[in-house]
Design a protein around this motif. Structure first.
Motif, short mmCIF file in Angstrom:
data_model
loop_
_atom_site.label_atom_id
_atom_site.label_comp_id
_atom_site.label_asym_id
_atom_site.label_seq_id
_atom_site.Cartn_x
_atom_site.Cartn_y
_atom_site.Cartn_z
N HIS A 3 25.17 70.61 106.07
CA HIS A 3 24.24 70.74 104.95
C HIS A 3 24.01 72.21 104.63
O HIS A 3 23.46 72.95 105.43
CB HIS A 3 22.90 70.09 105.29
N CYS A 25 26.29 68.25 100.95
CA CYS A 25 26.46 66.80 101.13
C CYS A 25 26.28 66.04 99.82
O CYS A 25 26.28 64.83 99.82
CB CYS A 25 25.49 66.27 102.18
N ALA A 27 23.66 65.93 97.93
CA ALA A 27 22.26 65.70 97.56
C ALA A 27 21.83 66.82 96.61
O ALA A 27 22.39 67.92 96.64
CB ALA A 27 21.40 65.69 98.80
N GLU A 49 17.56 65.49 107.09
CA GLU A 49 18.94 65.17 107.48
C GLU A 49 19.30 65.70 108.85
O GLU A 49 20.19 65.19 109.51
CB GLU A 49 19.92 65.76 106.44
ZN LIG Z 1 22.49 67.70 102.66
#
Ligand SMILES: [Zn+2]
Length: 52
Positions: A3, A25, A27, A49
């Motif tokens: 991330h 990721c 998002a 996460e």
């Molecule tokens: Zn992420």
């Protein structure tokens, strides 16, 4: 999953900007009123996460 978040300003016209964040990721979070708000939202994602 790795991330890595980045924050980008988005020009909304009239000299106003909102701030979006994007994570590696895929998002993302849109429409934050300040860079700080976007950063804290991104941090919340990282915490969510990465908290296991
Ligand atoms: Zn992420």
């Amino acid at each position: 999953m790795n991330h890595q978040t980045r924050i980008e300003p988005e020009h909304r016209g009239g000299g106003r900007y909102t701030f979006n964040w994007y994570c590696s990721c895929h998002a993302k979070g849109y429409g934050h009123r300040s860079k700080g708000a976007a950063q804290s939202s991104a941090n919340a994602h990282l915490k969510r996460e990465g908290g296991h």
